[in-house]
Design an enzyme around this catalytic site. Sequence first.
Site, short mmCIF file in Angstrom:
data_model
loop_
_atom_site.label_atom_id
_atom_site.label_comp_id
_atom_site.label_asym_id
_atom_site.label_seq_id
_atom_site.Cartn_x
_atom_site.Cartn_y
_atom_site.Cartn_z
N HIS A 127 -37.92 16.74 28.70
CA HIS A 127 -38.62 15.93 27.90
C HIS A 127 -38.45 16.52 26.53
CE1 HIS A 127 -39.80 13.51 31.04
NE2 HIS A 127 -40.13 14.64 31.97
N GLU B 137 -46.15 18.15 29.12
CA GLU B 137 -44.87 18.60 30.01
C GLU B 137 -43.96 19.18 28.97
OE1 GLU B 137 -41.74 17.12 33.38
OE2 GLU B 137 -43.33 15.61 32.41
N HIS C 36 -39.03 21.08 34.71
CA HIS C 36 -40.01 19.94 34.50
C HIS C 36 -41.40 20.44 35.31
CE1 HIS C 36 -37.46 16.60 33.51
NE2 HIS C 36 -36.43 17.48 33.98
N GLU D 205 -39.42 21.07 39.78
CA GLU D 205 -40.75 20.47 39.46
C GLU D 205 -41.86 21.65 39.66
OE1 GLU D 205 -41.42 17.75 38.07
OE2 GLU D 205 -40.13 16.21 38.33
#
Length: 191
Positions: free
Chosen positions: A13, A27, A86, A152
Amino acid sequence: MRKKKMIVLDPGHGGQDPGAVANGLVEKYVAWEIAQRVREKLIRVNADVIIVQPSAGNPKSTTQDELYKPPQEANLLQADFYLSIHVNAGGGEGFESFVHPAAKDKRADMIRNRLHSQVMRYLAQYKIKDRGCKYANFAVLRLTEMPAVLLECLFIDNAWDAGLLKNTTFLHGLANEIAYGLILSLELEEG
């Protein structure tokens, strides 16, 4: 002397795409911080470590830019390995890692398994749930021409996980274990 390996770190992102937002965290900022720390830990090894995030050069980068440009750049650079970092969301807890389904039992899968195991050794002391090694058709895994892994790192919308993600000592340790997992799995040498 072996040629330097090139590792591309993709903090997920950026720009107009914040990623998940909860518990006072965003995030894109957490992923950026982890990627920076991993890069710092890898300075002593014989590797070129490049962070690719379109928003670093264009704060107005779009979701499409953030999704498709990092793998394209990694391919142009002919990187040896691609790591997308992430932070999860959606009501769960813990740590999980992904490779593309076509990578099953191939080099990316082997690298991911070792990296996942190394990170979980660290996270176990915090009683972090191991959500496992998984396969997904994520764009960053599908579009890269080199072995690629997506991590993640905990859940931003889980109060316990978020508390850890706010702790600089915890982030330092997490980045250290990601970097060490890369050193082991990519057989990086001190340079």
